[in-house]
Design a protein around this motif. Structure first.
Motif, mmCIF file in Angstrom:
data_model
loop_
_atom_site.group_PDB
_atom_site.id
_atom_site.type_symbol
_atom_site.label_atom_id
_atom_site.label_comp_id
_atom_site.label_asym_id
_atom_site.label_seq_id
_atom_site.Cartn_x
_atom_site.Cartn_y
_atom_site.Cartn_z
ATOM 1 N N LEU A 79 80.905 74.938 59.790
ATOM 2 C CA LEU A 79 81.063 74.476 61.164
ATOM 3 C C LEU A 79 79.743 74.638 61.904
ATOM 4 C CD1 LEU A 79 82.869 73.566 63.598
ATOM 5 C CD2 LEU A 79 83.188 76.018 64.058
ATOM 6 N N ILE A 80 79.268 73.556 62.493
ATOM 7 C CA ILE A 80 78.084 73.592 63.344
ATOM 8 C C ILE A 80 78.536 73.622 64.794
ATOM 9 C CG2 ILE A 80 76.124 72.231 64.192
ATOM 10 C CD1 ILE A 80 75.789 71.155 61.340
ATOM 11 N N VAL A 81 77.919 74.481 65.588
ATOM 12 C CA VAL A 81 78.092 74.465 67.037
ATOM 13 C C VAL A 81 76.736 74.086 67.624
ATOM 14 C CG1 VAL A 81 78.803 75.723 69.098
ATOM 15 C CG2 VAL A 81 79.842 76.277 66.877
ATOM 16 N N SER A 82 76.708 72.981 68.362
ATOM 17 C CA SER A 82 75.451 72.487 68.914
ATOM 18 C C SER A 82 75.763 71.698 70.169
ATOM 19 C CB SER A 82 74.724 71.603 67.896
ATOM 20 O OG SER A 82 73.416 71.275 68.326
ATOM 21 N N TYR A 83 74.795 71.599 71.066
ATOM 22 C CA TYR A 83 75.025 70.896 72.325
ATOM 23 C C TYR A 83 73.821 70.030 72.685
ATOM 24 C CZ TYR A 83 72.019 74.197 74.923
ATOM 25 O OH TYR A 83 70.959 74.936 75.383
ATOM 26 N N GLY A 84 74.021 69.178 73.676
ATOM 27 C CA GLY A 84 72.920 68.348 74.158
ATOM 28 C C GLY A 84 72.371 67.428 73.082
ATOM 29 N N THR A 85 71.104 67.062 73.203
ATOM 30 C CA THR A 85 70.527 66.124 72.253
ATOM 31 C C THR A 85 70.418 66.708 70.853
ATOM 32 O OG1 THR A 85 68.325 66.768 73.031
ATOM 33 C CG2 THR A 85 69.257 64.770 73.959
ATOM 34 N N MET A 86 70.370 68.036 70.721
ATOM 35 C CA MET A 86 70.356 68.632 69.388
ATOM 36 C C MET A 86 71.622 68.272 68.623
ATOM 37 S SD MET A 86 68.396 70.441 67.403
ATOM 38 C CE MET A 86 68.947 69.756 65.841
ATOM 39 N N SER A 87 72.719 68.128 69.337
ATOM 40 C CA SER A 87 73.973 67.793 68.668
ATOM 41 C C SER A 87 73.924 66.385 68.072
ATOM 42 C CB SER A 87 75.148 67.898 69.645
ATOM 43 O OG SER A 87 75.095 66.883 70.635
ATOM 44 N N ARG A 88 73.114 65.509 68.629
ATOM 45 C CA ARG A 88 72.986 64.161 68.072
ATOM 46 C C ARG A 88 72.285 64.205 66.719
ATOM 47 N NH1 ARG A 88 71.566 60.353 73.273
ATOM 48 N NH2 ARG A 88 71.313 58.805 71.620
ATOM 49 N N VAL A 89 71.292 65.071 66.596
ATOM 50 C CA VAL A 89 70.638 65.261 65.306
ATOM 51 C C VAL A 89 71.636 65.833 64.300
ATOM 52 C CG1 VAL A 89 68.774 66.465 64.100
ATOM 53 C CG2 VAL A 89 68.403 65.615 66.425
ATOM 54 N N CYS A 90 72.436 66.789 64.749
ATOM 55 C CA CYS A 90 73.424 67.406 63.863
ATOM 56 C C CYS A 90 74.479 66.398 63.415
ATOM 57 C CB CYS A 90 74.087 68.590 64.560
ATOM 58 S SG CYS A 90 72.977 69.986 64.850
ATOM 59 N N ARG A 91 74.863 65.504 64.305
ATOM 60 C CA ARG A 91 75.849 64.477 63.944
ATOM 61 C C ARG A 91 75.307 63.605 62.803
ATOM 62 N NH1 ARG A 91 80.046 61.275 66.908
ATOM 63 N NH2 ARG A 91 79.844 62.812 68.576
ATOM 64 N N THR A 92 74.034 63.211 62.911
ATOM 65 C CA THR A 92 73.417 62.428 61.837
ATOM 66 C C THR A 92 73.387 63.214 60.541
ATOM 67 O OG1 THR A 92 72.043 61.216 63.420
ATOM 68 C CG2 THR A 92 71.303 61.250 61.130
ATOM 69 N N ALA A 93 73.046 64.501 60.629
ATOM 70 C CA ALA A 93 73.013 65.341 59.433
ATOM 71 C C ALA A 93 74.399 65.450 58.801
ATOM 72 C CB ALA A 93 72.477 66.727 59.788
ATOM 73 N N ILE A 94 75.428 65.584 59.616
ATOM 74 C CA ILE A 94 76.797 65.683 59.098
ATOM 75 C C ILE A 94 77.185 64.405 58.358
ATOM 76 C CG2 ILE A 94 79.220 65.758 59.822
ATOM 77 C CD1 ILE A 94 78.314 67.737 62.027
ATOM 78 N N ASP A 95 76.819 63.252 58.912
ATOM 79 C CA ASP A 95 77.102 61.980 58.244
ATOM 80 C C ASP A 95 76.377 61.882 56.909
ATOM 81 O OD1 ASP A 95 78.681 61.288 60.398
ATOM 82 O OD2 ASP A 95 77.154 60.010 61.337
ATOM 83 N N SER B 226 89.399 76.472 55.200
ATOM 84 C CA SER B 226 88.349 75.950 54.318
ATOM 85 C C SER B 226 86.948 76.333 54.774
ATOM 86 C CB SER B 226 88.444 74.423 54.249
ATOM 87 O OG SER B 226 88.278 73.856 55.550
ATOM 88 N N CYS B 227 86.801 76.797 56.024
ATOM 89 C CA CYS B 227 85.477 77.056 56.603
ATOM 90 C C CYS B 227 84.972 78.433 56.172
ATOM 91 C CB CYS B 227 85.540 76.964 58.122
ATOM 92 S SG CYS B 227 83.928 77.102 58.933
ATOM 93 N N SER B 228 83.730 78.466 55.679
ATOM 94 C CA SER B 228 83.157 79.728 55.195
ATOM 95 C C SER B 228 81.949 80.204 55.992
ATOM 96 C CB SER B 228 82.736 79.581 53.726
ATOM 97 O OG SER B 228 81.718 78.597 53.598
ATOM 98 N N HIS B 229 81.406 79.345 56.872
ATOM 99 C CA HIS B 229 80.192 79.726 57.587
ATOM 100 C C HIS B 229 80.115 78.936 58.888
ATOM 101 C CE1 HIS B 229 76.234 81.844 56.897
ATOM 102 N NE2 HIS B 229 75.998 81.197 58.015
ATOM 103 N N VAL B 230 79.619 79.589 59.939
ATOM 104 C CA VAL B 230 79.434 78.952 61.237
ATOM 105 C C VAL B 230 77.951 78.991 61.582
ATOM 106 C CG1 VAL B 230 80.059 78.958 63.677
ATOM 107 C CG2 VAL B 230 81.736 79.680 61.963
ATOM 108 N N MET B 231 77.436 77.869 62.059
ATOM 109 C CA MET B 231 76.007 77.750 62.330
ATOM 110 C C MET B 231 75.772 77.278 63.756
ATOM 111 S SD MET B 231 75.494 75.858 58.696
ATOM 112 C CE MET B 231 77.248 75.437 58.745
ATOM 113 N N SER B 232 74.996 78.027 64.508
ATOM 114 C CA SER B 232 74.576 77.624 65.851
ATOM 115 C C SER B 232 73.199 76.992 65.731
ATOM 116 C CB SER B 232 74.533 78.836 66.785
ATOM 117 O OG SER B 232 74.127 78.462 68.079
ATOM 118 N N ILE B 233 73.120 75.705 66.040
ATOM 119 C CA ILE B 233 71.865 74.972 65.892
ATOM 120 C C ILE B 233 71.426 74.520 67.283
ATOM 121 C CG2 ILE B 233 70.705 73.030 64.799
ATOM 122 C CD1 ILE B 233 72.688 73.211 62.524
#
Length: 356
Positions: free
Chosen positions: A254-270, A303-310
């Motif tokens: 699970l990624i927790v991210s906000y603002g424009t950084m979250s847009r980068v994370c969304r691309t990474a998730i895809d 199913s989640c084993s790790h949480v990441m704040s980006i």
């Protein structure tokens, strides 16, 4: 409604006008100076007022005076400028006046640099002013969302009689995207005659309204702080906002991210999904109140084993993420804070290291 291509800073200024705010006080500081450049032209066109203060300190108290008189007011600034306003923000909060602050963050500490950063998270959510002082803080991830949050912030400030902050980064202010200004988000100021120092003749009243932050009697001061706390608790109950992404199925991280950084994370998730690796994201849209229950629930999926704040900071939001997870899963941080935005590939490498 037709969309128009606008730079983020200019769209923020236009959003305030469309929301019905015609009083803007500011002092120029990059990377948000285009708001003032835009409004110095636009405000006279709509019968509004733009007054540039001699400093951000002065701007803070201009806002206090106008808000105390019942005017709808806002300002925009960037990190060091918000620091200079922090005393006035505490005064405005204590006096229970509505006002809107927009912080287009730059890197720091100190003078830092003018490139994007998210390093004012702790300042905005926990250290904005002295005393028991809190703001309702919203974090947009696009220019359109910034427009909508700015327009929504004025009735929210009036609902709670408390400052609201829109926390964006330099990228939000400088990039151009198509936007529209929803008509339904234009509102009229509510119930200001009940509390504002706007003139007894105007209100046809024999009772003075006193707007103040000084309470020398300890019981009165304590009572005022209890009123403020009740408002913050109400915000926690009524104003939590967040967006979930890829949370419907099973996911390993699970990624927790906000603002424009979250847009980068969304691309990474895809991109990870295309490789058969399922990762979800919880994006806070309000940083205070923080979506604690949503983060906790998403983290505790079996199913989640790790949480990441980006984040584009040295690990400020991660403290809130850890508080939500409560030690039941490992929580790690990844980020940069010099204006260099992490790439999707860097996020992917980080995720694979954590959930391999």
């Amino acid at each position: 409604m037709a969309k128009v291509l606008m730079k983020g800073n200019e769209a923020i200024g236009e959003a305030a006008i469309r929301a019905g705010c015609l009083n803007y006080f500011a002092y120029p500081i990059t990377p948000q100076s285009e708001v003032a450049e835009y409004l110095v032209r636009r405000m006279p066109e709509v019968g509004g007022s733009f007054l540039q203060g001699e400093s951000e300190v002065a701007v803070g108290y201009m806002l206090f005076g106008a808000a105390g008189a019942g005017a709808r007011v806002f300002t925009t600034s960037s990190s060091p400028g918000i620091s200079l306003m922090s005393e006035a923000i505490s005064y405005i909060t204590a006096a229970q006046c509505p006002a809107v602050f927009v912080n287009i963050m730059r890197g720091g500490p100190g003078l830092g640099g003018i490139l994007p950063s998210q390093a004012d998270y702790l300042q905005a959510t926990k250290g904005i002013g002295h005393g028991d002082c809190r703001l309702l803080v919203m974090a947009p991830a696009s220019v359109q969302e910034a427009v909508e949050m700015v327009m929504e912030s004025f009735p929210l400030a009036e609902k709670y009689r408390n400052p609201v902050m829109i926390l964006g980064d330099g990228l939000i202010g400088q990039m151009m995207e198509p936007v529209e200004f929803p008509d339904h988000l234009k509102t009229e100021p509510s119930n200001k005659d009940a509390w504002a120092s706007n003139g007894m003749d105007h209100r046809n009243s024999s009772t003075r309204n006193l707007v103040k932050s000084l309470f020398l009697d300890p019981t009165q001061l304590n009572d005022n702080n209890l009123q403020l706390k009740a408002k913050y608790d109400r915000m926690r109950a009524e104003e939590v906002r967040y967006e979930s992404y890829n949370t419907d199925g099973d996911y390993k991280g699970l990624i927790v991210s906000y603002g424009t950084m979250s847009r980068v994370c969304r691309t990474a998730i895809d991109m990870l999904k295309a490789d058969g690796i399922e990762v979800a994201m919880l994006r806070p849209q309000t940083l205070f109140p923080f979506p604690e229950k949503a983060v906790e629930d998403a983290a505790l999926k079996p199913s989640c084993s790790h949480v990441m704040s980006i984040e584009m900071s040295m690990g400020q939001m991660v403290e809130d993420v850890e508080r939500c997870v409560k030690g039941r899963l490992p929580v790690s941080w990844y980020g940069k804070c010099g204006g260099d935005i992490p790439t999707p590939e860097e996020v992917i490498d980080m995720v694979k290291e954590r959930i391999a």
